[in-house]
Write a protein that holds these residues in place. Structure first.
Motif, PDB file in Angstrom:
ATOM      1  N   ASN A   1      -3.469  -1.802   6.238  1.00 54.33           N
ATOM      2  CA  ASN A   1      -3.557  -1.618   7.686  1.00 54.33           C
ATOM      3  C   ASN A   1      -2.257  -1.996   8.384  1.00 54.33           C
ATOM      4  O   ASN A   1      -2.227  -2.127   9.608  1.00 54.33           O
TER       5      ASN A   1
ATOM      6  N   TYR B   1       0.862  -1.178   0.000  1.00 55.70           N
ATOM      7  CA  TYR B   1       0.000   0.000   0.000  1.00 55.70           C
ATOM      8  C   TYR B   1       0.896   1.224   0.000  1.00 55.70           C
ATOM      9  O   TYR B   1       1.745   1.379   0.877  1.00 55.70           O
TER      10      TYR B   1
ATOM     11  N   TYR C   1       3.645   0.791   2.810  1.00 60.41           N
ATOM     12  CA  TYR C   1       3.105  -0.047   3.886  1.00 60.41           C
ATOM     13  C   TYR C   1       3.071  -1.494   3.425  1.00 60.41           C
ATOM     14  O   TYR C   1       2.807  -1.775   2.251  1.00 60.41           O
TER      15      TYR C   1
END
Length: 86
Positions: A46, A22, A42
């Motif tokens: 999340n 991400y 990332y």
């Protein structure tokens, strides 16, 4: 807005692939002559930040806001041209 794609990162001489990493613009600053920004990579949407990359570009003063132009600029770079908008 963010991008997603598989990214390879070198950790002390060992290349590690992060499938569907991400990619999100973090810090962004600049003026009419130059926009500087940090791309945060990332592990997952999340997940945690695994790398920070710095870039810059000359903005188009008629091209809309700088954030949108930043993502458009990333897609012009060969490394991110196949990234998916998420």
């Amino acid at each position: 807005m963010a991008l997603q794609k598989t990214i390879s990162i070198d950790f002390n001489g060992t290349s590690v692939d992060f499938a569907d990493a991400y990619l999100k613009v973090g810090m962004i600053e600049g003026d009419k002559n130059m926009v500087r920004f940090e791309l945060l990579v990332y592990k997952t949407a999340n997940g945690r930040v695994v790398e920070r990359r710095k870039y810059n570009f000359a903005p188009d003063m008629n091209g809309g806001n700088f954030v949108a132009q930043t993502y458009q600029h990333l897609k012009t770079l060969s490394e991110y041209s196949d990234a998916t908008n998420v």
